[in-house]
Design an enzyme around this catalytic site. Structure first.
Site, mmCIF file in Angstrom:
data_model
loop_
_atom_site.group_PDB
_atom_site.id
_atom_site.type_symbol
_atom_site.label_atom_id
_atom_site.label_comp_id
_atom_site.label_asym_id
_atom_site.label_seq_id
_atom_site.Cartn_x
_atom_site.Cartn_y
_atom_site.Cartn_z
ATOM 1 N N TYR A 17 44.473 32.338 56.020
ATOM 2 C CA TYR A 17 43.713 31.230 54.973
ATOM 3 C C TYR A 17 43.739 29.915 55.600
ATOM 4 C CZ TYR A 17 42.401 28.516 50.890
ATOM 5 O OH TYR A 17 41.767 27.757 49.916
ATOM 6 N N SER A 23 39.990 22.634 52.183
ATOM 7 C CA SER A 23 41.241 22.764 51.150
ATOM 8 C C SER A 23 42.319 21.491 51.704
ATOM 9 C CB SER A 23 41.943 24.078 51.371
ATOM 10 O OG SER A 23 43.322 24.035 50.860
HETATM 11 N N1 LIG Z 1 41.595 26.918 43.586
HETATM 12 C C1 LIG Z 1 42.198 26.381 44.465
HETATM 13 O O1 LIG Z 1 43.463 25.997 44.373
HETATM 14 C C2 LIG Z 1 41.642 26.031 45.899
HETATM 15 C C3 LIG Z 1 42.156 24.785 46.616
HETATM 16 C C4 LIG Z 1 41.510 24.548 47.914
HETATM 17 C C5 LIG Z 1 40.295 25.121 48.160
HETATM 18 N N2 LIG Z 1 39.894 25.856 47.344
HETATM 19 C C6 LIG Z 1 38.783 26.577 47.683
HETATM 20 O O2 LIG Z 1 37.486 26.125 46.840
HETATM 21 C C7 LIG Z 1 36.742 27.369 47.131
HETATM 22 C C8 LIG Z 1 36.484 28.158 45.692
HETATM 23 O O3 LIG Z 1 37.663 28.490 45.315
HETATM 24 P P1 LIG Z 1 37.968 28.961 43.636
HETATM 25 O O4 LIG Z 1 39.248 28.440 43.533
HETATM 26 O O5 LIG Z 1 36.828 28.199 42.586
HETATM 27 O O6 LIG Z 1 37.974 30.552 43.688
HETATM 28 P P2 LIG Z 1 37.512 31.705 42.914
HETATM 29 O O7 LIG Z 1 37.460 31.149 41.182
HETATM 30 O O8 LIG Z 1 38.069 32.975 42.949
HETATM 31 O O9 LIG Z 1 35.843 31.749 43.087
HETATM 32 C C9 LIG Z 1 35.593 32.115 43.895
HETATM 33 C C10 LIG Z 1 33.911 32.355 44.083
HETATM 34 O O10 LIG Z 1 33.554 33.002 45.572
HETATM 35 C C11 LIG Z 1 32.944 33.982 45.402
HETATM 36 N N3 LIG Z 1 33.168 34.879 46.706
HETATM 37 C C12 LIG Z 1 34.246 35.347 47.189
HETATM 38 N N4 LIG Z 1 34.095 36.018 48.398
HETATM 39 C C13 LIG Z 1 32.704 35.973 48.424
HETATM 40 C C14 LIG Z 1 31.729 36.290 49.414
HETATM 41 N N5 LIG Z 1 32.217 37.203 50.598
HETATM 42 N N6 LIG Z 1 30.409 36.159 49.197
HETATM 43 C C15 LIG Z 1 29.936 35.448 48.284
HETATM 44 N N7 LIG Z 1 30.783 34.915 47.427
HETATM 45 C C16 LIG Z 1 32.015 35.013 47.398
HETATM 46 C C17 LIG Z 1 33.421 34.910 44.062
HETATM 47 O O11 LIG Z 1 32.704 35.823 43.448
HETATM 48 P P3 LIG Z 1 32.567 37.432 43.740
HETATM 49 O O12 LIG Z 1 34.153 37.684 43.784
HETATM 50 O O13 LIG Z 1 31.610 37.808 42.724
HETATM 51 O O14 LIG Z 1 31.955 37.421 45.144
HETATM 52 C C18 LIG Z 1 33.436 33.503 43.088
HETATM 53 O O15 LIG Z 1 32.367 33.159 42.712
HETATM 54 C C19 LIG Z 1 37.104 28.336 47.916
HETATM 55 O O16 LIG Z 1 36.598 28.120 49.188
HETATM 56 C C20 LIG Z 1 38.552 27.953 48.074
HETATM 57 O O17 LIG Z 1 39.306 28.297 49.271
HETATM 58 C C21 LIG Z 1 40.337 26.411 46.083
#
Ligand SMILES: NC(=O)c1ccc[n+]([C@@H]2O[C@H](COP(=O)([O-])OP(=O)(O)OC[C@H]3O[C@@H](n4cnc5c(N)ncnc54)[C@H](OP(=O)(O)O)[C@@H]3O)[C@@H](O)[C@H]2O)c1
Length: 262
Positions: free
Chosen positions: A157, A144
């Site tokens: 986080y 991130s």
């Molecule tokens: N969106 C942002 O602003 C942002 C910014 C910087 C970094 N990121 C990073 O990008 C990555 C993806 O985030 P996103 O924004 O796409 O989030 P998201 O839309 O909430 O998606 C998260 C995904 O991870 C799965 N997940 C959560 N806990 C899990 C576990 N213990 N085991 C397996 N799967 C799991 C969820 O499915 P289930 O709930 O069914 O498990 C979902 O498919 C993360 O690492 C996040 O920290 C996001």
């Protein structure tokens, strides 16, 4: 010497957390580019919903915070997809936490750590022997922009993402004599469900659209860019170098507000 570039087709790619947000967008785009893509998640109904939309994707229910699930996932992959050559450690959760809240228990306080940091570390350890057998391979860790500047309202986080950044750099050094490339993707705030209960997004600037984010990620991978910092994430890294105290002050605003309401 010619630079060896990532060919983003005909790979077998495992994406943790591919049922929503960044993981889902990566999965659908990489599948359209001619890769075999397997996605995981905890919630089977969500995975099945994705499968209805994109029947080319392979789905496996697996919780990255559970070492037994990682071992089972590995055994399934070795049996069904022995040519797996790319893993994308994307699954992640983010919470706002008030550390004054005495109801938070010790089981729960490290939930981000076991998912966002222990998860990728264990996945790498489990899949490394398989990846080493492939003619070309990659490990792609999703950290991130908050790996560079920390967001005090999401203290655990922020610690996991800084930790994943450090681990990824060390991993790249340790794998330098192998055929496995190590990439880090550091997204800025992006419009995914992760942001739904996120207070104070104004402090981190406007959200990036997930399709634009994935455009930048794919281009970065093709150009062999080892640390991909789309949009504001690049600015956050620069600010963390030239004005770290200013960055911390700006990103502390949600906590200042929380403390003034107590
Ligand atoms: N969106 C942002 O602003 C942002 C910014 C910087 C970094 N990121 C990073 O990008 C990555 C993806 O985030 P996103 O924004 O796409 O989030 P998201 O839309 O909430 O998606 C998260 C995904 O991870 C799965 N997940 C959560 N806990 C899990 C576990 N213990 N085991 C397996 N799967 C799991 C969820 O499915 P289930 O709930 O069914 O498990 C979902 O498919 C993360 O690492 C996040 O920290 C996001």
């Amino acid at each position: 010497m010619l630079k060896e570039i990532m060919v983003l087709s005909e790979n077998i790619i495992l994406i943790t957390g591919g049922s929503s947000g960044i993981g889902f967008e990566l999965a659908s785009r990489l599948s359209k580019l001619g890769n075999t893509v397997i996605i995981t998640g905890r919630n089977l109904a969500k995975l099945e919903q994705v499968k209805l939309q994109f029947n080319k994707l392979h789905i496996i229910q697996s919780d990255v915070s559970n070492p037994d699930d990682i071992l089972k996932l590995y055994e399934t992959i070795v049996k069904d997809f022995p040519g797996l050559n790319i893993i994308i450690n994307n699954a992640g959760i983010m919470r706002n936490l008030n550390l004054h809240d005495e109801s938070i228990n010790l089981q729960d306080i490290n939930r981000e750590i076991v998912t966002n940091l222990s998860g990728p570390v264990r996945m790498v350890q489990q899949f490394l022997p398989l990846l080493k057998t492939q003619p070309s391979a990659a490990i792609i860790n999703v950290s991130s922009g908050l790996a560079f500047v920390h967001f005090p309202i999401s203290p655990v986080y922020s610690a996991t993402k800084a930790g994943l950044h450090a681990y990824t750099q060390a991993l790249r050094v340790q794998l330098k004599n192998t055929r496995i490339k190590v990439f880090e993707i550091a997204p800025p705030g992006t419009d995914t469900p992760l942001q739904d209960n996120f207070v104070g997004s104004a402090e981190t600037g406007p959200m990036m659209k997930v399709d634009k984010l994935v455009d930048v990620i794919l281009k970065g991978l093709q150009n062999d860019k080892k640390e991909i910092r789309p949009g504001l994430a690049n600015l956050l890294k620069i600010i963390s170098r030239v004005a770290p105290q200013f960055a911390l002050k700006m990103l502390s605003k949600p906590v200042d507000q929380m403390l003034s309401n107590q």
